[in-house]
Design an enzyme around this catalytic site. Sequence first.
Site, mmCIF file in Angstrom:
data_model
loop_
_atom_site.group_PDB
_atom_site.id
_atom_site.type_symbol
_atom_site.label_atom_id
_atom_site.label_comp_id
_atom_site.label_asym_id
_atom_site.label_seq_id
_atom_site.Cartn_x
_atom_site.Cartn_y
_atom_site.Cartn_z
ATOM 1 N N VAL A 1 2.489 2.529 3.425
ATOM 2 C CA VAL A 1 3.433 1.664 4.146
ATOM 3 C C VAL A 1 4.557 1.213 3.216
ATOM 4 O O VAL A 1 5.725 1.562 3.389
ATOM 5 C CB VAL A 1 2.709 0.427 4.739
ATOM 6 C CG1 VAL A 1 3.689 -0.450 5.506
ATOM 7 C CG2 VAL A 1 1.564 0.862 5.644
ATOM 8 N N CYS A 2 4.184 0.460 2.194
ATOM 9 C CA CYS A 2 5.180 -0.203 1.353
ATOM 10 C C CYS A 2 5.832 0.727 0.340
ATOM 11 O O CYS A 2 6.867 0.375 -0.241
ATOM 12 C CB CYS A 2 4.542 -1.385 0.634
ATOM 13 S SG CYS A 2 3.824 -2.576 1.792
ATOM 14 N N ILE A 3 5.262 1.915 0.131
ATOM 15 C CA ILE A 3 5.883 2.887 -0.766
ATOM 16 C C ILE A 3 6.536 4.017 0.018
ATOM 17 O O ILE A 3 7.670 4.414 -0.273
ATOM 18 C CB ILE A 3 4.858 3.445 -1.772
ATOM 19 C CG1 ILE A 3 4.299 2.299 -2.621
ATOM 20 C CG2 ILE A 3 5.499 4.504 -2.682
ATOM 21 C CD1 ILE A 3 5.347 1.507 -3.384
ATOM 22 N N PRO B 1 10.302 2.794 1.545
ATOM 23 C CA PRO B 1 11.487 2.824 0.686
ATOM 24 C C PRO B 1 11.705 4.168 0.000
ATOM 25 O O PRO B 1 12.853 4.551 -0.244
ATOM 26 C CB PRO B 1 11.208 1.723 -0.340
ATOM 27 C CG PRO B 1 9.738 1.540 -0.320
ATOM 28 C CD PRO B 1 9.307 1.820 1.077
ATOM 29 N N TRP C 1 0.831 -1.190 0.000
ATOM 30 C CA TRP C 1 0.000 0.000 0.000
ATOM 31 C C TRP C 1 0.866 1.241 0.000
ATOM 32 O O TRP C 1 2.002 1.211 0.464
ATOM 33 C CB TRP C 1 -0.912 -0.013 1.214
ATOM 34 C CG TRP C 1 -1.863 -1.159 1.265
ATOM 35 C CD1 TRP C 1 -2.592 -1.687 0.218
ATOM 36 C CD2 TRP C 1 -2.221 -1.905 2.415
ATOM 37 N NE1 TRP C 1 -3.386 -2.716 0.642
ATOM 38 C CE2 TRP C 1 -3.181 -2.873 1.999
ATOM 39 C CE3 TRP C 1 -1.852 -1.869 3.759
ATOM 40 C CZ2 TRP C 1 -3.757 -3.781 2.880
ATOM 41 C CZ3 TRP C 1 -2.413 -2.769 4.626
ATOM 42 C CH2 TRP C 1 -3.361 -3.708 4.192
#
Length: 210
Positions: free
Chosen positions: A118-120, A123, A115
């Site tokens: 969170v996941c973007i 990083p 999502w």
Amino acid sequence: MKPSTKLLSPDNHALVLIDFEGQMAFATKSISMNELRNNVAVLCGASKIFNVPTIVTTVAEESFSGPVFPEIEEAYPIATSGYIDRTTMNTWEDENAYKAITGTQKQKLVFAGLWTGVCIVGPALSALEEGYDVYVITDACGDVSDEAHERAVQRMIHSGVKPMTSIQYILELQRDWARQETYVPVTNLMKKYGSSYGLGIHYAHNMLKH
């Protein structure tokens, strides 16, 4: 007549596709799944056409999240593409993923995945802090609500991340319709996944025959 160094070109960046998996998609509400899958197909197809170094990473693929979208596997088959499975929510904190991304030797990094918040964000902000030039394909990302997606994008922009869309990405790589070696693959991809823009190309190509 030199183009801006802030523009993406086929050889100046790497693409990182993060957690495009069923379990993550089921809870994504900020974008329709049809639209998301089409945009991901445009993104994957573009990177394949222009030979952009591309890393595909998953989280808990076999125990929780499931396989990647078919559109990704079509462009980057699992048998030959070396998907990197993680336990970390932040891809940048996974040693194998970090080595794969930084090992491309590209100063510009383009992220997309699920999502957004969170996941973007993880990083993207981590890469920024290490001095990378970071782009996010915002219409190839999604989150559990409009609010979650928009606040994540806003947070990244405030930090210096550059937002783009999937069609903007492929057209920035093509840049010149006189580049015949990629003209047909790009327009064919757009006809298939480019929504009304693709229909326009299909219409024009057929009408020019008359």
